[in-house]
Design a protein around this motif. Structure first.
Motif, PDB file in Angstrom:
ATOM      1  N   ALA A 329     -21.270  22.823 -40.631  1.00  0.00           N
ATOM      2  CA  ALA A 329     -20.772  23.470 -40.108  1.00  0.00           C
ATOM      3  C   ALA A 329     -19.221  22.663 -40.114  1.00  0.00           C
ATOM      4  O   ALA A 329     -19.032  21.700 -40.678  1.00  0.00           O
ATOM      5  N   GLY A 330     -18.204  24.166 -41.069  1.00  0.00           N
ATOM      6  CA  GLY A 330     -16.459  23.993 -40.595  1.00  0.00           C
ATOM      7  C   GLY A 330     -16.012  23.198 -40.025  1.00  0.00           C
ATOM      8  O   GLY A 330     -15.526  22.266 -40.112  1.00  0.00           O
ATOM      9  N   GLN A 331     -16.218  24.340 -38.673  1.00  0.00           N
ATOM     10  CA  GLN A 331     -15.455  23.619 -37.949  1.00  0.00           C
ATOM     11  C   GLN A 331     -16.120  24.377 -36.431  1.00  0.00           C
ATOM     12  O   GLN A 331     -16.852  25.913 -36.720  1.00  0.00           O
ATOM     13  N   ALA A 332     -16.436  23.848 -36.178  1.00  0.00           N
ATOM     14  CA  ALA A 332     -17.844  24.361 -34.733  1.00  0.00           C
ATOM     15  C   ALA A 332     -16.804  23.191 -33.604  1.00  0.00           C
ATOM     16  O   ALA A 332     -16.479  21.659 -33.838  1.00  0.00           O
ATOM     17  N   ASP A 333     -16.335  23.534 -32.472  1.00  0.00           N
ATOM     18  CA  ASP A 333     -16.656  22.690 -31.319  1.00  0.00           C
ATOM     19  C   ASP A 333     -17.465  22.411 -30.558  1.00  0.00           C
ATOM     20  O   ASP A 333     -18.554  23.252 -30.234  1.00  0.00           O
ATOM     21  N   PRO A 334     -18.459  21.221 -30.478  1.00  0.00           N
ATOM     22  CA  PRO A 334     -19.318  20.980 -29.747  1.00  0.00           C
ATOM     23  C   PRO A 334     -19.996  21.051 -28.582  1.00  0.00           C
ATOM     24  O   PRO A 334     -20.464  21.675 -27.974  1.00  0.00           O
ATOM     25  N   ASP A 335     -18.712  21.450 -27.487  1.00  0.00           N
ATOM     26  CA  ASP A 335     -18.911  22.221 -25.880  1.00  0.00           C
ATOM     27  C   ASP A 335     -19.243  23.686 -26.148  1.00  0.00           C
ATOM     28  O   ASP A 335     -20.062  24.172 -25.264  1.00  0.00           O
ATOM     29  N   GLY A 336     -18.629  24.024 -27.004  1.00  0.00           N
ATOM     30  CA  GLY A 336     -18.697  25.682 -28.025  1.00  0.00           C
ATOM     31  C   GLY A 336     -20.107  26.001 -28.441  1.00  0.00           C
ATOM     32  O   GLY A 336     -20.560  26.845 -27.357  1.00  0.00           O
ATOM     33  N   LEU A 337     -20.833  24.874 -28.969  1.00  0.00           N
ATOM     34  CA  LEU A 337     -21.817  25.156 -29.487  1.00  0.00           C
ATOM     35  C   LEU A 337     -23.101  25.373 -28.032  1.00  0.00           C
ATOM     36  O   LEU A 337     -23.930  26.246 -27.826  1.00  0.00           O
ATOM     37  N   ARG A 338     -22.594  24.265 -27.697  1.00  0.00           N
ATOM     38  CA  ARG A 338     -23.333  23.828 -26.479  1.00  0.00           C
ATOM     39  C   ARG A 338     -23.456  24.771 -25.003  1.00  0.00           C
ATOM     40  O   ARG A 338     -24.492  25.260 -24.243  1.00  0.00           O
ATOM     41  N   ALA A 339     -22.471  25.658 -25.014  1.00  0.00           N
ATOM     42  CA  ALA A 339     -22.304  26.374 -24.077  1.00  0.00           C
ATOM     43  C   ALA A 339     -23.010  27.872 -24.651  1.00  0.00           C
ATOM     44  O   ALA A 339     -23.542  28.327 -24.066  1.00  0.00           O
ATOM     45  N   ALA A 340     -23.175  27.938 -25.989  1.00  0.00           N
ATOM     46  CA  ALA A 340     -23.463  29.355 -26.645  1.00  0.00           C
ATOM     47  C   ALA A 340     -24.922  29.618 -26.350  1.00  0.00           C
ATOM     48  O   ALA A 340     -26.018  30.461 -25.586  1.00  0.00           O
ATOM     49  N   VAL A 341     -25.644  27.861 -26.649  1.00  0.00           N
ATOM     50  CA  VAL A 341     -26.923  27.851 -26.276  1.00  0.00           C
ATOM     51  C   VAL A 341     -27.298  27.891 -24.832  1.00  0.00           C
ATOM     52  O   VAL A 341     -28.346  28.696 -24.291  1.00  0.00           O
ATOM     53  N   ARG A 342     -26.451  27.483 -23.157  1.00  0.00           N
ATOM     54  CA  ARG A 342     -26.295  27.400 -22.514  1.00  0.00           C
ATOM     55  C   ARG A 342     -26.873  29.732 -22.273  1.00  0.00           C
ATOM     56  O   ARG A 342     -27.887  29.962 -21.178  1.00  0.00           O
TER      57      ARG A 342
END
Length: 380
Positions: A329-342
């Motif tokens: 990823a260029g710029q991505a927030d780990p917590d945001g990615l986890r939230a999207a999966v959840r």
């Protein structure tokens, strides 16, 4: 069996082209190998070219696969030509082809066979690695021809063309069809190609099916795809290989009554399309819940800034297996990615850990090396 060593030169590809043409006419079977591959010598020894070849074999595709154990897929003249003929029928008729992927893999080899059956002369993208400017140069003689112009790529190559733009992207847009195989085409990549005006045809298949046998979700003419009770996909049709080199037990296990048992899970949609859900061995059992790694990857791949993702299960004392993701990823927030999966797949599928990398390790023509990803994440 004739061994053809490929060194990235046009002369070597031309020699393979002639050898395969002779094999399709009943001549000596061909074993193409990559001279730059460190495992090529072990593949050669495992294929035992000095021993008699199995009947009705034109080409042997040797691979270590995901297990690391060498195996050679036996393909007959009929299977190879059936695949090429069905591909032309689906794309819009015989045409001119650019070979842009390695010819020792079935996807590249089939480009040569399709051009041979079409009566056209293929162009070759030679040299090590994939450069978009070199793609444009190699494509020029094909795009100068009248009639359908085709090529076959893997998703990573298409991403580079879209990212770089310029002459490479202009060449890609000029093809009447680009068969995109070897790895799954994400919805994001499909959308990017459509917006850029690149006509792609996502394909699903393998060496055992003489290359892609499902185009844009629909099986080629003469091909049947059915899931069993466990969602394991079975494939039948004239495109099937007839076994594995010197491996009668593996052949009997994988080929049964005219059907090939794949390593993939999938289902049939109401409109008759095949949806591939991922490899059967990529299901992660975490806390007693079975999670599809492919499903998590699809969600991550759809998040802003994410170019690619690989999800694996790692041993965990509490959960049995923990869902862990390696993301480009260029710029991505780990917590945001986890939230999207959840939000889309639930708590069990949410990665316990998200790590970032510049690129994912690959094996073969654009396939993610999950073993290497697993080792990397375990080490960190």
């Amino acid at each position: 069996m004739r061994v053809v060593w490929l060194d990235g030169s046009a002369a070597a590809i031309a020699a393979l082209d002639e050898a395969v043409a002779a094999a399709l006419d009943g001549g000596e079977a061909v074993l193409p190998l990559n001279a730059a591959d460190p495992s090529a010598q072990s593949l050669l020894e495992a294929m035992s070219p000095e021993q008699a070849i199995e009947p009705d074999t034109a080409v042997v595709i040797a691979t270590s696969g995901s297990t690391g154990a060498p195996k050679g897929v036996l393909l007959s003249p009929h299977a190879l030509t059936a695949s090429a003929t069905a591909t032309h029928a689906r794309l819009g008729g015989p045409g001119h082809w650019l070979l842009a992927t390695p010819a020792h893999y079935i996807g590249g080899l089939q480009v040569l066979i399709r051009a041979r059956l079409a009566g056209t002369k293929p162009a070759f993208l030679t040299g090590e690695g994939f450069r978009t400017d070199a793609f444009a140069v190699a494509a020029a003689p094909v795009l100068a021809e009248a009639g359908p112009r085709y090529t076959a790529l893997v998703p990573t190559q298409l991403v580079r063309l879209l990212d770089d733009g310029g002459a490479g992207l202009a060449a890609a847009k000029a093809f009447d069809g680009i068969v995109l195989g070897a790895a799954a085409t994400s919805p994001k990549l499909r959308a990017r190609a459509h917006e850029a005006g690149v006509r792609i045809v996502p394909a699903y298949g393998m060496s055992e099916t003489a290359s892609g046998c499902v185009y844009d979700g629909l099986p080629l003419d003469g091909v049947r795809v059915e899931p069993d009770a466990s969602e394991r996909l079975w494939i039948a049709g004239d495109v099937l290989a007839h076994g594995y080199r010197l491996s009668p037990e593996l052949t009997a296990e994988s080929f049964r009554d005219g059907w090939f048992r794949t390593s993939d899970r999938g289902r049939l949609l109401p409109d008759g399309r095949v949806e591939v859900l991922g490899r059967a061995d990529d299901v992660i059992n975490t806390g007693g819940v079975k999670v599809s790694a492919a499903a998590v990857e699809r969600v991550l791949g759809g998040c802003p800034g994410v170019r690619d993702a690989c999800v694996v299960g790692l041993p965990d004392p509490e959960w049995g297996e923990a869902v862990v993701a390696l993301v480009v990823a260029g710029q991505a927030d780990p917590d945001g990615l986890r939230a999207a999966v959840r939000a889309e797949l639930g708590a069990a599928a949410t990665p316990k850990r998200v790590e970032f990398t510049a690129e994912l390790p690959l094996r073969g023509p654009g396939k993610i090396d999950r073993t290497a990803v697993r080792h990397h994440l375990a080490a960190t």
